[in-house]
Design a protein around this motif. Structure first.
Motif, mmCIF file in Angstrom:
data_model
loop_
_atom_site.group_PDB
_atom_site.id
_atom_site.type_symbol
_atom_site.label_atom_id
_atom_site.label_comp_id
_atom_site.label_asym_id
_atom_site.label_seq_id
_atom_site.Cartn_x
_atom_site.Cartn_y
_atom_site.Cartn_z
ATOM 1 N N ALA A 196 38.254 72.794 42.184
ATOM 2 C CA ALA A 196 39.152 73.445 41.234
ATOM 3 C C ALA A 196 40.511 73.722 41.840
ATOM 4 O O ALA A 196 41.493 73.899 41.119
ATOM 5 C CB ALA A 196 38.534 74.755 40.747
ATOM 6 N N ALA A 228 34.249 73.560 39.969
ATOM 7 C CA ALA A 228 34.049 73.724 38.529
ATOM 8 C C ALA A 228 33.493 72.440 37.955
ATOM 9 O O ALA A 228 33.635 71.355 38.538
ATOM 10 C CB ALA A 228 35.371 74.068 37.851
ATOM 11 N N ILE A 244 34.245 79.163 37.237
ATOM 12 C CA ILE A 244 34.675 78.631 38.525
ATOM 13 C C ILE A 244 33.859 79.325 39.616
ATOM 14 O O ILE A 244 33.747 80.548 39.637
ATOM 15 C CB ILE A 244 36.171 78.888 38.777
ATOM 16 C CG1 ILE A 244 37.010 78.451 37.578
ATOM 17 C CG2 ILE A 244 36.617 78.186 40.057
ATOM 18 C CD1 ILE A 244 37.039 76.976 37.333
#
Length: 296
Positions: free
Chosen positions: A258, A171, A238
């Motif tokens: 992430a 991310a 994401i």
């Protein structure tokens, strides 16, 4: 020996130009020829085929039914001939041209940035690189090698596994809200970018949980992993991508992991060689270079 009904390149070129321009004069201007030369080629072609390719309407050339059928094929023939000529010209100043088919994201993000080193090490080899998602039919396509997932091999090929596929979630740093990583529950609170050619990746990531699949599969869809990487950098959500594809953006700080979890898919990227090139020194020079790059 050319068959008597087989058109010459000059005749095909004149016919296509006339179809595009509508008059022999305008066709001649576009080809840098005289109007009489174009007219002779067109008349010769129609005589050769025994059919009128144009109707003459008010000093304009209008394709006849036969001309409509012939035009598409004539354009393809000229296009194929042009491509063949340019392919031959690629050998100019080179010992060989190495034609390879590579998964799009792997080519753009991982392989191409490294190819300068191969070009320096092997200046006599020119490269012809194509992006492919589907298995290569080496019997019909003139590729010397492919870099695909191992399951994309074909009969008459040798497959050499080179890189196991490990997925990571990535991310833009600001989407992590200052946290080092997110839990799976926190991932679901953010948009999950979907890879349309491998649509089950997020389902595989959350397998074993009781998460509603409808929550997992929401999010923007992209064709290729490199598009997922770009979308993640842009803060759209994401992404779940192979580590090898994400690594450059992670290393420069454009993306952050992430989740600390990694997911081994059981898939492997592989070098696939058709039997017909197994003795090629140019192919094996590239193979040795590729394995050395992977080992770095």
């Amino acid at each position: 020996m050319r068959k008597p009904y087989m058109p010459s390149v000059a005749e095909l070129t004149a016919f296509v130009a006339c179809a595009r321009r509508g008059t022999t004069t305008m066709a001649a201007d576009s080809l840098g020829l005289t109007q009489s030369a174009v007219s002779r080629s067109l008349a010769s072609l129609e005589d050769r085929l025994g059919v009128a390719l144009f109707n003459r309407v008010r000093q304009r050339l209008v394709l006849s039914p036969a001309g409509h059928v012939f035009l598409g094929r004539a354009e393809r023939l000229l296009g194929d001939l042009d491509a063949a000529a340019m392919g031959a010209m690629a050998f100019g100043g080179s010992d060989a041209v190495l034609r390879m088919a590579v998964l799009p994201s792997l080519a753009r993000i991982w392989l191409i940035p490294r190819l300068g080193r191969f070009a320096k090490a092997a200046p006599g080899i020119s490269l012809d690189l194509s992006a492919r998602l589907l298995p290569v039919n080496f019997g019909r396509e003139p590729f010397d090698l492919a870099i695909m997932r191992a399951g994309h091999d074909m009969p008459g090929t040798v497959t050499e596994p080179i890189i196991p596929e490990t997925l990571v979630t990535v991310a833009a740093p600001h989407l992590l809200d200052g946290r080092a990583a997110l839990s799976d529950a926190a991932l679901l609170d953010r948009p999950l970018l979907q890879q349309s050619t491998r649509p089950t990746l997020w389902l595989d990531w959350f397998r074993g949980t009781d998460t509603d699949p409808r929550r997992i599969l929401r999010g923007a869809r992209m064709d290729h992993f490199d598009m997922i990487v770009d979308a993640a950098i842009a803060g759209l959500g994401i992404g779940i991508v192979p580590d090898i594809v994400a690594r450059p953006a992670l290393d420069r700080g454009a993306l952050a992991l992430a989740s600390p979890r990694r997911f081994d898919t059981g898939e492997t990227y592989a070098l696939i060689l058709p039997d017909r090139v197994r003795a090629s020194p140019h192919v094996y020079r590239f193979r040795d270079w590729l394995l050395a790059e992977i080992a770095v």
